[in-house]
Scaffold this motif. Structure first.
Motif, PDB file in Angstrom:
ATOM      1  N   LEU A 152     -25.272  23.520 -24.925  1.00  0.00           N
ATOM      2  CA  LEU A 152     -25.381  24.788 -25.659  1.00  0.00           C
ATOM      3  C   LEU A 152     -24.388  24.863 -26.823  1.00  0.00           C
ATOM      4  O   LEU A 152     -24.748  25.182 -27.947  1.00  0.00           O
ATOM      5  N   PHE A 153     -23.117  24.584 -26.537  1.00  0.00           N
ATOM      6  CA  PHE A 153     -22.090  24.736 -27.586  1.00  0.00           C
ATOM      7  C   PHE A 153     -21.760  23.415 -28.286  1.00  0.00           C
ATOM      8  O   PHE A 153     -20.886  23.369 -29.148  1.00  0.00           O
ATOM      9  N   GLN A 154     -22.458  22.345 -27.900  1.00  0.00           N
ATOM     10  CA  GLN A 154     -22.322  21.026 -28.536  1.00  0.00           C
ATOM     11  C   GLN A 154     -20.875  20.544 -28.642  1.00  0.00           C
ATOM     12  O   GLN A 154     -20.441  20.035 -29.682  1.00  0.00           O
ATOM     13  N   VAL A 155     -20.147  20.742 -27.568  1.00  0.00           N
ATOM     14  CA  VAL A 155     -18.777  20.218 -27.505  1.00  0.00           C
ATOM     15  C   VAL A 155     -18.884  18.713 -27.235  1.00  0.00           C
ATOM     16  O   VAL A 155     -19.548  18.314 -26.268  1.00  0.00           O
ATOM     17  N   PRO A 156     -18.288  17.872 -28.085  1.00  0.00           N
ATOM     18  CA  PRO A 156     -18.439  16.421 -27.887  1.00  0.00           C
ATOM     19  C   PRO A 156     -17.576  15.901 -26.738  1.00  0.00           C
ATOM     20  O   PRO A 156     -16.567  15.239 -26.957  1.00  0.00           O
ATOM     21  N   LEU A 157     -17.989  16.214 -25.522  1.00  0.00           N
ATOM     22  CA  LEU A 157     -17.207  15.767 -24.359  1.00  0.00           C
ATOM     23  C   LEU A 157     -17.357  14.259 -24.189  1.00  0.00           C
ATOM     24  O   LEU A 157     -18.400  13.697 -24.561  1.00  0.00           O
ATOM     25  N   PRO A 158     -16.339  13.584 -23.628  1.00  0.00           N
ATOM     26  CA  PRO A 158     -16.379  12.112 -23.536  1.00  0.00           C
ATOM     27  C   PRO A 158     -17.652  11.610 -22.852  1.00  0.00           C
ATOM     28  O   PRO A 158     -18.080  12.163 -21.844  1.00  0.00           O
ATOM     29  N   ARG A 159     -18.239  10.545 -23.421  1.00  0.00           N
ATOM     30  CA  ARG A 159     -19.499  10.013 -22.888  1.00  0.00           C
ATOM     31  C   ARG A 159     -19.272   8.831 -21.943  1.00  0.00           C
ATOM     32  O   ARG A 159     -20.206   8.388 -21.282  1.00  0.00           O
ATOM     33  N   ILE A 161     -18.156   4.759 -20.980  1.00  0.00           N
ATOM     34  CA  ILE A 161     -18.443   3.449 -21.592  1.00  0.00           C
ATOM     35  C   ILE A 161     -19.617   2.776 -20.871  1.00  0.00           C
ATOM     36  O   ILE A 161     -19.928   3.131 -19.737  1.00  0.00           O
ATOM     37  N   GLY A 162     -20.247   1.821 -21.540  1.00  0.00           N
ATOM     38  CA  GLY A 162     -21.321   1.024 -20.942  1.00  0.00           C
ATOM     39  C   GLY A 162     -22.500   1.872 -20.492  1.00  0.00           C
ATOM     40  O   GLY A 162     -22.987   2.740 -21.221  1.00  0.00           O
ATOM     41  N   ILE A 163     -22.895   1.645 -19.242  1.00  0.00           N
ATOM     42  CA  ILE A 163     -24.084   2.326 -18.707  1.00  0.00           C
ATOM     43  C   ILE A 163     -23.872   3.849 -18.628  1.00  0.00           C
ATOM     44  O   ILE A 163     -24.811   4.634 -18.791  1.00  0.00           O
ATOM     45  N   PHE A 164     -22.628   4.222 -18.412  1.00  0.00           N
ATOM     46  CA  PHE A 164     -22.326   5.665 -18.304  1.00  0.00           C
ATOM     47  C   PHE A 164     -22.590   6.370 -19.636  1.00  0.00           C
ATOM     48  O   PHE A 164     -23.048   7.504 -19.676  1.00  0.00           O
ATOM     49  N   ARG A 165     -22.307   5.642 -20.688  1.00  0.00           N
ATOM     50  CA  ARG A 165     -22.555   6.193 -22.024  1.00  0.00           C
ATOM     51  C   ARG A 165     -24.071   6.381 -22.239  1.00  0.00           C
ATOM     52  O   ARG A 165     -24.514   7.408 -22.756  1.00  0.00           O
ATOM     53  N   THR A 166     -24.831   5.382 -21.782  1.00  0.00           N
ATOM     54  CA  THR A 166     -26.297   5.468 -21.918  1.00  0.00           C
ATOM     55  C   THR A 166     -26.830   6.685 -21.152  1.00  0.00           C
ATOM     56  O   THR A 166     -27.661   7.440 -21.668  1.00  0.00           O
ATOM     57  N   ILE A 167     -26.344   6.875 -19.937  1.00  0.00           N
ATOM     58  CA  ILE A 167     -26.791   8.022 -19.122  1.00  0.00           C
ATOM     59  C   ILE A 167     -26.454   9.326 -19.847  1.00  0.00           C
ATOM     60  O   ILE A 167     -27.267  10.247 -19.926  1.00  0.00           O
ATOM     61  N   SER A 168     -25.237   9.363 -20.383  1.00  0.00           N
ATOM     62  CA  SER A 168     -24.772  10.571 -21.068  1.00  0.00           C
ATOM     63  C   SER A 168     -25.656  10.896 -22.274  1.00  0.00           C
ATOM     64  O   SER A 168     -25.992  12.060 -22.499  1.00  0.00           O
ATOM     65  N   ILE A 169     -26.067   9.853 -23.015  1.00  0.00           N
ATOM     66  CA  ILE A 169     -26.912  10.082 -24.205  1.00  0.00           C
ATOM     67  C   ILE A 169     -28.275  10.661 -23.798  1.00  0.00           C
ATOM     68  O   ILE A 169     -28.867  11.447 -24.528  1.00  0.00           O
ATOM     69  N   LEU A 170     -28.715  10.319 -22.602  1.00  0.00           N
ATOM     70  CA  LEU A 170     -29.994  10.870 -22.127  1.00  0.00           C
ATOM     71  C   LEU A 170     -29.901  12.391 -21.893  1.00  0.00           C
ATOM     72  O   LEU A 170     -30.886  13.106 -22.008  1.00  0.00           O
TER      73      LEU A 170
END
Lengths: 172, 493
Positions: A152-159, A161-170
């Motif tokens: 909602l507020f588009q706070v760039p919370l840490p994504r 690394i690696g596969i975790f980053r991919t999940i976060s982008i989803l």
């Protein structure tokens, strides 16, 4: 852990002395640092950047010295604080350990993956053992945090690394 | 003023804004009614959530939470003898006694009506007085502003604290925190220790989230696993017209006292409720009945504490000076939204200022509308385990602090200040002076140095030719010397 807790209890009992002493020692150190604040030439006639911190630190030192003096003059009953018994003293340490782990793991696992795991594990650790309560509470709380901050507020919370980053982008 | 008032009202009737007001009222009711969750903490953890909102809906939400949380502490005070907030402590005496007599519905009704009346009149006074006081404050020069800040710091650290010296240490500690970062006049870095994010100083939000959010969560999590008890369904019965008429003298006495006490820095709603309770008992023809469950014992403190909460907003909005922890948190929220409380708020942002004032009035009116619905669902809200509430507070504090600058250092600041606040408060160091010191420190230093630059280093600028400054400083010295006088008085006896 047990030994650490005992040290902390002893610290708390002697806090009336240790806290003002800490203020005093830190103030002396900070006053020393303030002597190294260099006033730029164009401000040479004005009251310098060290003036206010030094005045504040001097006040803290005097007041802390008074607290230490009062402590030394007090009878032993007032010297050692007795605190009301709490039902779950262990939870303080559990919370601190979990918070530390959260901050350290946030950059690796990312907010989306870490938060639901952390929330569930933490609630279990502090005594919520009914699965029917724990699972919905963890899911709702995590979902709320994810929806409110990154989505909602588009706070760039840490994504993470690696596969975790991919999940976060989803998710966001 | 009327056109600004219409603007404020117009903003409030926008559906989205009105929904935020209702959300604030419900959150305020739930937070105030839950022992261990203070209004200050609730406002603090909501600030990061409001970060992504426009300033008007954000402050409608925060103001309504602030206004309503003062009232709802009385619900648990009446039903369980456990005040949900310190402001409701005086209500316990007669509120719980009335419940024991089998009349909880009447006790809740008196508390609700009194809070509504006190809060609404207080908010109306706020509306009338703040803009006028702001006009006076526009005439203040640097010596006056510095002296006002010094007076606020002395009052907040000396009144209502267990140990005055500890209160003063806390205040100076707050001022010290405000010195971290680039010096406002010379841009010389101070106590940054090479950490680039500290060049801008301690951000206010992570510090208050630590001091009020994390530290309260640490306390709560060690307590019983649930704050709730078995709650039967309770209804609320408002007092009848005849009963209200009987209470009029109590209201006429308590509400002005509440507003006056609230406007003083450092005193606040809790003191207002005890002072008015004691006054009501003193002037009563039947003082022996106080504590046995009489309506006056509920109406006096409940009308006064809500009036005081509104009174506390007068110096915040008109002078930019917070007199309590919650108003200091509100000041921080204003700064976060790029606004500066004080006299210029009414001239530069009249629409915003009047929307806040109108929402304070409407939030108090809504107490009487929404509260009976809330009390019906109260049993369920009240039985949420502390583990879940604590987890929510911790997560909101941590994530909220990160959201401000997107910097992990702020999460560390939250944790450090959370632990520090927990330890300091355990040893009777109050939190409010730390927060107010941090909020006002930079302005105070700036005005002090500016005054001394103008006078060429002569400190008499604060006394000679500046009667307002002299008055503030004289009162401050008087407050500092109260314990000495008390000691001397004791010796001569």
């Amino acid at each position: 852990m047990h030994q650490l807790r005992r040290y902390f209890q002893e610290f708390a009992r002697r806090g009336e002395f240790i806290i003002p002493l800490s203020f005093l020692v830190v103030s002396i150190f900070l006053i020393y640092l303030s002597t190294q604040f260099r006033t730029p030439v164009r401000f040479a006639v004005a009251v310098g950047p060290a003036f206010f911190p030094q005045a504040v630190l001097a006040a803290i030192m005097i007041l802390s010295a008074k607290l230490i003096y009062d402590y030394l003059r007090a009878d032993s009953l007032r010297k050692f604080r007795q605190f009301d018994k709490v039902e779950n003293p262990r939870n303080l340490w559990i919370t601190l350990a979990f918070m530390l782990a959260y901050v350290l793991l946030l950059g690796i696992l990312g907010f989306v993956v870490l938060t639901p795991i952390w929330v569930g594990a933490y609630m279990y650790a502090v005594g919520i053992r009914r699965w029917k309560l724990l699972i919905p509470a963890a899911v709702i709380l995590s979902a709320l945090l994810i929806v409110v901050f990154p989505v909602l507020f588009q706070v760039p919370l840490p994504r993470g690394i690696g596969i975790f980053r991919t999940i976060s982008i989803l998710v966001y | 003023m009327l056109s600004n008032l219409a603007l404020g009202l117009g903003n409030l009737v926008i559906p989205a804004n009105f929904i935020w007001l209702l959300v604030g009222v419900f959150v305020g009711l739930a937070a105030g009614a839950t022992p261990g969750i203070s209004g200050t903490m609730t406002v603090a953890i909501l600030i990061p959530i409001t970060y992504g909102m426009d300033s008007i809906p954000a402050f409608i939400l925060l103001t309504s939470v602030y206004a309503v949380a003062v009232y709802s502490g009385s619900i648990t005070a009446v039903l369980f003898r456990t005040p949900g907030a310190p402001e409701a402590a005086a209500t316990v005496m007669d509120g719980y006694a009335m419940t024991k007599k089998g009349e909880p519905h009447r006790a809740l009704g008196y508390a609700m009506f009194s809070s509504f009346l006190g809060g609404t009149i207080g908010a109306m006074v706020l509306l009338l007085v703040s803009p006028q006081l702001a006009k006076v404050a526009l005439e203040f020069g640097s010596p006056e502003v510095f002296s006002l800040i010094a007076f606020t710091m002395v009052a907040v650290s000396s009144i209502n604290v267990k140990n005055q010296i500890k209160g003063l240490v806390a205040a100076f500690f707050g001022l010290l925190l405000a010195t971290v970062g680039l010096d406002v006049i010379t841009s010389v870095p101070r106590y940054t220790f090479g950490i680039s994010v500290l060049q801008a100083g301690f951000d206010f939000i992570p510090v208050i989230l630590g001091l009020f959010g994390v530290s309260e969560a640490l306390r709560m999590i060690q307590g019983p696993t649930s704050v709730g008890r078995a709650v039967k369904k309770v209804r609320t019965v408002l007092p009848r017209i005849k009963e209200i008429k009987e209470m009029l003298p109590t209201y006429l006495r308590s509400i002005p006292i509440g507003i006056g006490i609230g406007a003083l820095p450092g005193v606040g709603a809790t003191t207002a409720s005890f002072v008015t309770y004691a006054t009501a008992a003193r002037v009563s023809k039947e003082p022996e009945k106080f504590g046995t469950g009489i309506p006056e014992g509920i109406c006096a403190p409940e009308s006064a504490n809500n009036a005081a909460a509104m009174g506390a907003m007068v110096p915040l909005l008109s002078l930019g000076i917070p007199g309590s922890a919650t108003t200091a948190v509100m000041l921080g929220a204003l700064t976060l939204h790029g606004l500066r409380a004080g006299p210029l708020l009414f001239t530069h942002f009249p629409e915003f200022a009047y929307t806040i004032l109108v929402s304070a009035i409407v939030a108090n009116i809504l107490i009487i509308v929404v509260s009976p619905i809330f009390i019906r669902f109260f049993a369920r809200i009240f039985q949420i385990p502390t583990g879940i509430i604590g987890t929510g507070i911790l997560m909101l504090s941590v994530v909220g602090s990160f959201a401000i600058r997107n910097n992990i250092v702020d999460i560390w600041i939250v944790l450090i200040f959370g632990l520090l606040g927990y330890v300091l408060e355990k040893h009777d160091f109050p939190m409010a002076p730390i927060v107010i010191g941090l909020v006002l420190g930079q302005l105070g230093e700036q005005e002090l140095r500016r005054s001394l630059i103008i006078s060429g280093g002569d400190p008499s600028i604060f006394f000679v030719g500046h009667p307002i400054s002299l008055t503030f400083l004289a009162i401050s010295v008087g407050i500092l010397l109260i314990p000495v006088f008390k000691k001397l008085k004791g010796k001569f006896r």
